[in-house]
Design an enzyme around this catalytic site. Structure first.
Site, PDB file in Angstrom:
ATOM      1  N   LYS A  28       0.875  -1.171   0.000  1.00 21.92           N
ATOM      2  CA  LYS A  28       0.000   0.000   0.000  1.00 21.92           C
ATOM      3  C   LYS A  28       0.909   1.216   0.000  1.00 21.92           C
ATOM      4  CE  LYS A  28      -1.867   1.686   3.717  1.00 21.92           C
ATOM      5  NZ  LYS A  28      -1.491   3.088   3.818  1.00 21.92           N
ATOM      6  N   LEU A  57      -4.763   6.863  -2.021  1.00 15.94           N
ATOM      7  CA  LEU A  57      -5.030   8.251  -2.398  1.00 15.94           C
ATOM      8  C   LEU A  57      -6.217   8.835  -1.645  1.00 15.94           C
ATOM      9  CD1 LEU A  57      -4.616   7.927  -6.273  1.00 15.94           C
ATOM     10  CD2 LEU A  57      -2.872   8.398  -4.540  1.00 15.94           C
ATOM     11  N   LYS A  58      -7.013   7.973  -1.050  1.00 13.96           N
ATOM     12  CA  LYS A  58      -8.246   8.393  -0.380  1.00 13.96           C
ATOM     13  C   LYS A  58      -9.042   9.329  -1.297  1.00 13.96           C
ATOM     14  CE  LYS A  58      -6.852   7.383   4.282  1.00 13.96           C
ATOM     15  NZ  LYS A  58      -5.448   7.059   4.061  1.00 13.96           N
ATOM     16  N   LEU A  59      -9.324   8.814  -2.489  1.00 13.78           N
ATOM     17  CA  LEU A  59     -10.071   9.574  -3.484  1.00 13.78           C
ATOM     18  C   LEU A  59     -11.438   9.964  -2.933  1.00 13.78           C
ATOM     19  CD1 LEU A  59      -9.246   7.249  -6.493  1.00 13.78           C
ATOM     20  CD2 LEU A  59      -8.376   9.576  -6.160  1.00 13.78           C
ATOM     21  N   ALA A  60     -11.852  11.199  -3.221  1.00 15.37           N
ATOM     22  CA  ALA A  60     -13.155  11.680  -2.738  1.00 15.37           C
ATOM     23  C   ALA A  60     -13.601  12.850  -3.604  1.00 15.37           C
ATOM     24  CB  ALA A  60     -13.061  12.086  -1.275  1.00 15.37           C
ATOM     25  N   ASP A  61     -14.063  12.549  -4.804  1.00 13.24           N
ATOM     26  CA  ASP A  61     -14.446  13.617  -5.719  1.00 13.24           C
ATOM     27  C   ASP A  61     -15.503  13.090  -6.681  1.00 13.24           C
ATOM     28  OD1 ASP A  61     -14.340  16.079  -7.219  1.00 13.24           O
ATOM     29  OD2 ASP A  61     -12.258  16.280  -6.573  1.00 13.24           O
ATOM     30  N   SER A 109      -9.017   6.354  12.061  1.00 14.31           N
ATOM     31  CA  SER A 109      -8.521   6.242  13.428  1.00 14.31           C
ATOM     32  C   SER A 109      -8.378   7.567  14.164  1.00 14.31           C
ATOM     33  CB  SER A 109      -7.170   5.520  13.428  1.00 14.31           C
ATOM     34  OG  SER A 109      -6.241   6.237  12.644  1.00 14.31           O
TER      35      SER A 109
END
Length: 137
Positions: A28, A57-61, A109
């Site tokens: 990762k 990347l924690k994509l959020a779009d 977390s």
């Protein structure tokens, strides 16, 4: 099947990668590593890893923006982490349609996280039916 996924945020030697490969199911790769290395050197390093290469990347779009990001970084990874809170329609569905393997964040977390969102996030994750990313706490 090897189930250990190495979480990598900082550069390591190619020798260490070669030594670890027999024990790993994949790696990762976090933003700190992506941003700290030249693209060519980073590609060379991550391609040494056998198994899955997950870009955290924690994509959020919206769908088009995430698709452009993923297409730009596909040479580094063969799976991506995205936030589940953004929903399916007009967002995650486009990535799945384009056969992009996803791991969805369903919990975090940090102290400000609220697990009351979990039923909704679990519902989204079950619709995508890929994998999940959870904290280790």
């Amino acid at each position: 099947m090897k189930k250990i996924i190495l979480s990598l945020d900082f550069p390591v030697s190619e020798e260490l990668v070669d030594d670890l490969n027999p024990y790993l199911g994949g790696v990762k790769i976090g933003w700190p590593l992506i941003l700290s290395m030249e693209r060519v050197k980073l590609e060379s390093l991550v391609r040494r890893f056998q198994g899955i290469r997950i870009l955290d990347l924690k994509l959020a779009d919206i769908d088009n923006t995430m698709e452009m990001i993923v297409n730009n970084l596909r040479s580094l990874g063969n799976a991506f982490i995205a936030h589940s809170f953004i929903g399916v329609q007009g967002a995650l569905d486009k990535l799945v349609e384009n056969e992009i393997d996803l791991f969805l964040v369903v919990s975090m977390s940090h102290p400000g996280w609220n697990d009351a969102f979990y039923p909704y996030l679990r519902e989204i994750a079950s619709k995508i039916n890929e994998g999940v990313s959870c904290p280790s706490h």
